[in-house]
Enzyme design. Sequence first.
Site, short mmCIF file in Angstrom:
data_model
loop_
_atom_site.label_atom_id
_atom_site.label_comp_id
_atom_site.label_asym_id
_atom_site.label_seq_id
_atom_site.Cartn_x
_atom_site.Cartn_y
_atom_site.Cartn_z
N ASP A 33 0.87 -1.18 0.00
CA ASP A 33 0.00 0.00 0.00
C ASP A 33 0.91 1.23 0.00
O ASP A 33 1.65 1.46 0.95
CB ASP A 33 -0.86 -0.05 1.27
N ILE A 34 0.82 2.02 -1.03
CA ILE A 34 1.75 3.15 -1.21
C ILE A 34 1.57 4.22 -0.13
O ILE A 34 2.51 4.97 0.16
CB ILE A 34 1.61 3.74 -2.63
N ASN B 146 -6.64 12.31 -11.60
CA ASN B 146 -7.35 12.66 -12.83
C ASN B 146 -7.05 14.11 -13.18
O ASN B 146 -6.54 14.87 -12.35
CB ASN B 146 -8.86 12.41 -12.69
N GLY C 198 -9.61 4.30 -6.05
CA GLY C 198 -8.29 3.69 -6.22
C GLY C 198 -7.23 4.30 -5.32
O GLY C 198 -7.50 4.67 -4.17
N VAL C 199 -6.04 4.41 -5.85
CA VAL C 199 -4.91 4.91 -5.06
C VAL C 199 -5.12 6.39 -4.70
O VAL C 199 -4.72 6.85 -3.62
CB VAL C 199 -3.57 4.62 -5.79
N ASP C 200 -5.75 7.13 -5.58
CA ASP C 200 -6.06 8.55 -5.33
C ASP C 200 -6.91 8.70 -4.07
O ASP C 200 -6.58 9.48 -3.16
CB ASP C 200 -6.81 9.09 -6.56
N THR D 249 -3.49 1.70 -14.66
CA THR D 249 -3.87 0.29 -14.87
C THR D 249 -5.05 -0.16 -13.99
O THR D 249 -5.38 -1.34 -13.95
CB THR D 249 -2.68 -0.67 -14.64
N GLY D 250 -5.68 0.79 -13.31
CA GLY D 250 -6.87 0.46 -12.53
C GLY D 250 -8.12 0.95 -13.26
O GLY D 250 -8.47 0.43 -14.33
N1 AR6 Z 1 -1.30 1.55 -3.03
C1 AR6 Z 1 -0.74 1.19 -4.21
N2 AR6 Z 1 -1.46 0.93 -5.32
C2 AR6 Z 1 -2.81 1.03 -5.22
C3 AR6 Z 1 -3.48 1.40 -4.02
C4 AR6 Z 1 -2.65 1.67 -2.90
N3 AR6 Z 1 -3.16 2.05 -1.72
N4 AR6 Z 1 -4.81 1.40 -4.27
C5 AR6 Z 1 -4.98 1.03 -5.55
N5 AR6 Z 1 -3.78 0.78 -6.13
P1 AR6 Z 1 -6.22 3.44 -10.01
P2 AR6 Z 1 -5.84 4.82 -12.61
C6 AR6 Z 1 -3.46 0.35 -7.48
O1 AR6 Z 1 -7.59 3.03 -10.39
O2 AR6 Z 1 -6.10 3.57 -13.35
C7 AR6 Z 1 -9.14 7.49 -9.58
O3 AR6 Z 1 -10.53 7.60 -9.37
C8 AR6 Z 1 -4.54 -0.31 -8.30
O4 AR6 Z 1 -4.71 -1.67 -7.89
O5 AR6 Z 1 -6.00 3.97 -8.64
O6 AR6 Z 1 -4.68 5.67 -13.02
C9 AR6 Z 1 -8.49 8.81 -9.98
O7 AR6 Z 1 -9.12 9.91 -9.35
C10 AR6 Z 1 -3.95 -0.21 -9.69
O8 AR6 Z 1 -2.98 -1.24 -9.89
O9 AR6 Z 1 -5.62 4.59 -11.02
C11 AR6 Z 1 -8.69 8.83 -11.46
O10 AR6 Z 1 -9.97 9.33 -11.79
C12 AR6 Z 1 -3.20 1.13 -9.65
O11 AR6 Z 1 -3.11 1.47 -8.26
C13 AR6 Z 1 -8.59 7.38 -11.85
O12 AR6 Z 1 -8.91 6.63 -10.67
C14 AR6 Z 1 -3.88 2.27 -10.40
O13 AR6 Z 1 -5.29 2.17 -10.25
C15 AR6 Z 1 -7.18 7.00 -12.25
O14 AR6 Z 1 -7.16 5.68 -12.68
#
Ligand code: AR6
Length: 170
Positions: free
Chosen positions: A9-10, A23, A31-33, A117-118
């Site tokens: 978890d970052i 975004n 997600g991570v955001d 990639t999420g």
């Molecule tokens: N630590 C590390 N990686 C994580 C964590 C964490 N705590 N949580 C999720 N991931 P995503 P995107 C991984 O969807 O595709 C948001 O709504 C996750 O499993 O977070 O760039 C933003 O506001 C995946 O492998 O980002 C944008 O609108 C990776 O992080 C949109 O999502 C990226 O997944 C961005 O989408």
Amino acid sequence: MKLELAKGDITQEATEAIGNAANSRLAGGGGVDGAIHRSGGHEIMKELREKYRGCPTGSAVITGGGHLKAKYVIHAVGPVYSGKPKDAELLAGAYQASLELCSKHRIRSIAFPSISTGVYGYPVREAAPIALNTVKRYLTSHSEIERVRFVLFDDQTYLAYQEVYSKFQM
Ligand code: AR6
């Protein structure tokens, strides 16, 4: 090795900066955001609103880290996957711009998530080589950055990055 992979978890990382997969409205989200804003507290969003009016896809902006262990968050905007060649350019741009902000702010260590990639649907097998090669290339010419960690949340993502990483000679 200046470039490392980890599973986890970052928001728990103690590198000087952590990258966020944001975004272009810098509006927060899932997600991570979502995890970064929840752990870091409201001041991160406050600073984003005060300093920036969004961020173009393929670029990045910087804020403080609020309550996180990391001193800074670098909010990078990757592309929504479309299957067009431009995707790769924009994804590389998000990492490149983040690293340029590190150099500018004398940040020596950063942890990145797997941008795009999420929710944004970028296939991780396509994204991993772009992410790792962009960082590797940057590190080769910028000795001021001492450590870059990819902190990957799930097995599938970790394994895809590991496969590319295992072929690197660094
Ligand atoms: N630590 C590390 N990686 C994580 C964590 C964490 N705590 N949580 C999720 N991931 P995503 P995107 C991984 O969807 O595709 C948001 O709504 C996750 O499993 O977070 O760039 C933003 O506001 C995946 O492998 O980002 C944008 O609108 C990776 O992080 C949109 O999502 C990226 O997944 C961005 O989408």
